[in-house]
Scaffold this active site. Structure first.
Site, PDB file in Angstrom:
ATOM      1  N   GLU A   1      -6.364  -8.239  -0.221  1.00  0.00           N
ATOM      2  CA  GLU A   1      -6.648  -8.229   0.994  1.00  0.00           C
ATOM      3  C   GLU A   1      -8.395  -7.988   1.232  1.00  0.00           C
ATOM      4  O   GLU A   1      -8.872  -7.246   0.498  1.00  0.00           O
ATOM      5  CB  GLU A   1      -6.015  -7.326   1.814  1.00  0.00           C
ATOM      6  CG  GLU A   1      -4.523  -7.274   2.157  1.00  0.00           C
ATOM      7  CD  GLU A   1      -3.861  -6.109   2.697  1.00  0.00           C
ATOM      8  OE1 GLU A   1      -4.871  -5.658   3.558  1.00  0.00           O
ATOM      9  OE2 GLU A   1      -2.733  -6.058   2.700  1.00  0.00           O
TER      10      GLU A   1
ATOM     11  N   GLU B   1       0.927  -1.305  -0.222  1.00  0.00           N
ATOM     12  CA  GLU B   1       0.016  -0.127   0.121  1.00  0.00           C
ATOM     13  C   GLU B   1       0.856   1.342   0.017  1.00  0.00           C
ATOM     14  O   GLU B   1       0.716   2.018   0.937  1.00  0.00           O
ATOM     15  CB  GLU B   1      -0.975   0.294   1.303  1.00  0.00           C
ATOM     16  CG  GLU B   1      -2.042  -0.942   0.866  1.00  0.00           C
ATOM     17  CD  GLU B   1      -2.928  -1.060   2.127  1.00  0.00           C
ATOM     18  OE1 GLU B   1      -2.659  -0.481   3.161  1.00  0.00           O
ATOM     19  OE2 GLU B   1      -4.298  -1.863   2.063  1.00  0.00           O
TER      20      GLU B   1
HETATM   21  C1  GAL Z   1      -4.127  -3.025   4.995  1.00  0.00           C
HETATM   22  C2  GAL Z   1      -2.878  -3.330   5.153  1.00  0.00           C
HETATM   23  C3  GAL Z   1      -2.499  -4.581   5.945  1.00  0.00           C
HETATM   24  C4  GAL Z   1      -3.445  -4.680   7.512  1.00  0.00           C
HETATM   25  C5  GAL Z   1      -4.930  -4.247   6.937  1.00  0.00           C
HETATM   26  C6  GAL Z   1      -5.718  -4.121   8.203  1.00  0.00           C
HETATM   27  O1  GAL Z   1      -4.650  -1.880   4.405  1.00  0.00           O
HETATM   28  O2  GAL Z   1      -2.341  -3.519   3.893  1.00  0.00           O
HETATM   29  O3  GAL Z   1      -1.261  -4.698   6.277  1.00  0.00           O
HETATM   30  O4  GAL Z   1      -2.988  -3.559   8.114  1.00  0.00           O
HETATM   31  O5  GAL Z   1      -5.183  -3.149   6.179  1.00  0.00           O
HETATM   32  O6  GAL Z   1      -6.963  -4.140   7.796  1.00  0.00           O
END
Ligand code: GAL
Length: 684
Positions: A315, A158
């Site tokens: 994710e 990110e």
């Molecule tokens: C994302 C990030 C992850 C984790 C996640 C939690 O934005 O890439 O490392 O922090 O959020 O929701």
């Protein structure tokens, strides 16, 4: 028959099901790794993302590397049929690095320098940081890029934010100098003679700051462009390092919804082999469940449109997200629905943050496939396992299938930057994302696939192009839109479009080609900002619609007037226009209109243009239909019910339910938070 895209990797040409895994947090609990692998298998996990924030464990001291733990994990996972997506660790640096090279820590816009902490807290320009990243990336690639388990590079994590240190100031000055060549050109482009802010030396250029310059809009726009470019440049140095060892392993970086307007993600398209992003909607928020589904679907569509091919959902949360204002549990069914929603919009994966829940620190309450309970006996685990089994079952059919599209919205990040600073008709807020979403809604609700591209994309193949509030016309967009309409396309623009050029300078003149007046058939005299709660109205095809926020006062040249304002001193002046131009037609909505107008208006256009829909039916509210098409032309329709009520979808023919192998005809019943994937019966 549609051409099939080449698979992302021949090593594993299947839908991915996996997520972020941080075994470095558990190295003193070797039994955890064994348990995890057994549980992954039960959950049909076929890939894990490793090493995302592991730098301190990979290089605990400068130039002292400890890969043995990672060797063991990658091997052990692979022996159990699980592939690795390997991250470069640049998203967070070790303490020793920041201590030894303080230049790597970020400087804020007000000149304050950050201490060590958090993540993404580094300067992208710093030669020291780039060099340390290059070294660790190269070492990782040398060790793993030829490992049969490694299928994809996950570059950093990110990317986001910006740094205002002296190194970045120098880089920005160089970038600006290259762009404008002379100070005279720069002063003209930035309109810097205003308030006597004329630049007389390149060294006077400084990034926008609350303590300094923010009034030069050209500077602010260029700074944002520079930040995107510098981020990509940093990312490219990482890509070069890993590709130098084995260029066959594809690369991605995970994007983040919340940074959609921080970086211009469309500019990343040529640097990456596949687009991926992290999806964290606020599910089940009262009165906004459908809105959340719609806006995350829109972001999925944006991500697919960047490269116009399948993307990865790198994710999403298996259950609750711990950084929303309220950490709501996903209700039963919601998890599967949210993964299938991504796949419906063109994703080739369902991946999670995270596979095993952290025990400590700030993400310990973020949900995970394996929770603190540590077993398969949880609702979350069961739902994840069910998703995995179903993706496995449908992978051959869905993987790499395309999304046929006839409609595009021009959604432009630079435009958003310009609108944010415009100090124009409504400083109380102009909702650009809302304007885009109001235009998107009808298509999402009615089973019509849609792309979100920016001003740089070509428009070939689209029948309808929608340009909501494109205040900033980047060079070339006018000619592209003109040709599109001239050759038979249908264009819809909405108010406050075509006001400034790419330097944020207002167009001059009455009806000019620069403003696209020839295509639209009118010229704009003024624009009225409306207070919150203030409204005007228009009536179109016997329906009365509320207008708010902005009302343009336009003078027709060649256009027809389809609706007029109902009140105020511009009563009876055009509110909705249509102009025939060449073989096509251009519509313009002169004001911000309530959502209902867009639903009726696009319904008319859809019928008129005969746009292809997932199925010919009336879709109940809360249900969304999207479809993908296999190389053999088989239509895979995803019928998703995001509401808390059972919905009944009338079917226009017999379908096979691909998850259950049953026939659906007549009425398809969709329980709350469920998705059915169906295909017309002739294919089954
Ligand atoms: C994302 C990030 C992850 C984790 C996640 C939690 O934005 O890439 O490392 O922090 O959020 O929701």
């Amino acid at each position: 028959m549609q051409p099939k895209f080449s698979p992302l990797t021949p090593k594993f040409p299947h839908l991915l099901h996996g997520g972020d895994y941080n075994p470095e947090q558990w190295l003193d609990h070797p039994e955890i790794l064994d348990q995890d692998i057994a549980l992954f298998q039960k959950a049909h996990i076929n890939c894990v993302s490793l090493g995302i924030f592991s730098w301190a464990n990979l290089e605990p001291q400068q130039d002292y590397f400890t890969f043995d733990w990672l060797d063991r994990i990658i091997d052990q996972l692979y022996q159990n049929g699980i592939y690795t997506i390997l991250a470069t660790p640049s998203g967070a640096r070790p303490q020793w690095l920041a201590q030894k090279y303080p230049e790597v820590l970020r400087v804020n816009a007000d000149g304050t320098k950050n201490l060590f902490g958090a993540r993404h807290n580094h300067c992208y320009t710093s030669p020291a940081y780039r060099e340390r990243v290059r070294i660790i990336d190269t070492r990782l690639a040398e060790r793993y890029a030829n490992h049969p388990a490694v299928i994809l590079w996950h570059i950093s994590n990110e990317f986001g934010g910006e740094c205002h240190c002296e190194l970045c100031q120098v880089a920005f000055r160089t970038w600006v100098q290259k762009k404008y060549g002379t100070l005279d050109a720069l002063n003209r482009a930035w309109w810097a003679h205003f308030w006597s802010h004329t630049y007389t030396d390149w060294s006077q250029i400084h990034s926008p700051s609350p303590l300094g310059e923010t009034s030069i809009h050209g500077l602010v726009l260029d700074w944002r462009r520079f930040v995107t470019q510098q981020t990509i440049d940093f990312m490219r140095t990482e890509i070069d390092a890993v590709k130098a060892v084995n260029s066959d392993i594809p690369v991605t970086t995970n994007m983040m919804t919340h940074y959609t307007y921080e970086l211009n993600y469309y500019k990343f398209r040529d640097a990456l082999d596949v687009i991926s992003w992290d999806n964290y909607p606020e599910w089940h928020k009262p009165n906004s469940q459908i809105w959340a589904a719609e806006s995350c679907s829109m972001t999925h569509d944006m991500m697919r449109s960047i490269q116009k091919k399948p993307f990865l959902m790198m994710e999403c949360t298996p259950n609750t997200t711990n950084w929303h204002p309220v950490s709501k549990l996903k209700k039963p069914g919601m998890h599967k629905l949210s993964v299938l929603n991504a796949i419906a919009h063109g994703a080739d994966s369902g991946q999670y943050f995270q596979l095993r829940q952290s025990r400590g620190s700030c993400e310990k309450f973020h949900s995970a496939v394996i929770s603190h309970i540590g077993t398969e006996h949880t609702r979350t685990f069961r739902e994840v396992a069910q998703v995995g089994a179903e993706l496995e079952r449908l992978s051959d059919l869905i993987y790499n299938s395309r999304t046929p599209v006839q409609v595009a919205i021009i959604h432009d990040v630079e435009n958003k930057w310009a609108l944010d600073q415009c100090r124009g008709p409504r400083n109380a807020g102009i909702d650009y994302f809302g304007a885009v979403q109001n235009n998107y809604r009808y298509f999402w609700e009615n089973g019509i696939n849609i792309d979100l591209v920016d001003s740089e994309y070509d428009l070939d193949g689209y029948r309808l192009v929608i340009v909501p509030m494109l205040y900033l016309f980047r060079a070339g967009i006018q000619e592209k839109l003109r040709q599109f309409v001239a050759q038979g396309g249908t264009l819809v623009t909405t108010c406050f479009t075509g006001v400034v050029d790419e330097n944020d300078l207002c167009f001059l003149g009455e009806a000019t080609e620069e403003k696209l007046s020839d295509v639209m058939g009118f010229w704009v005299e003024e624009i009225d900002g409306l207070f919150d709660g203030e409204e005007n109205h228009m009536t179109w095809q016997n329906q009365r619609y509320r207008l708010y926020e902005l009302c343009e006062i336009v003078h027709p040249t060649t256009c027809e007037v389809l609706a007029t304002y109902e009140s105020d001193f511009y009563q009876d002046m055009p509110a909705l226009t249509r102009n025939r131009f060449g073989k096509g037609v251009a519509y313009h909505l002169c004001a911000t209109a309530e959502s209902r107008f867009f639903l009726d208006f696009y319904d008319m256009l859809t019928r008129q243009l005969g746009l292809e829909r997932a199925m010919q039916t009336t879709v109940p509210y809360g249900v969304s239909l999207t479809w993908r098409e296999t190389a053999q032309g088989q239509k895979l329709i995803f019928a998703q019910n995001f509401s808390a009520e059972t919905k009944h979808l009338p079917l226009d023919q017999a379908y096979t339910d691909l998850l259950n192998d049953t026939t659906e005809h007549g009425i398809c019943t969709l329980a709350p938070y469920t998705c059915k994937i169906v295909t017309p019966q002739q294919y089954s």
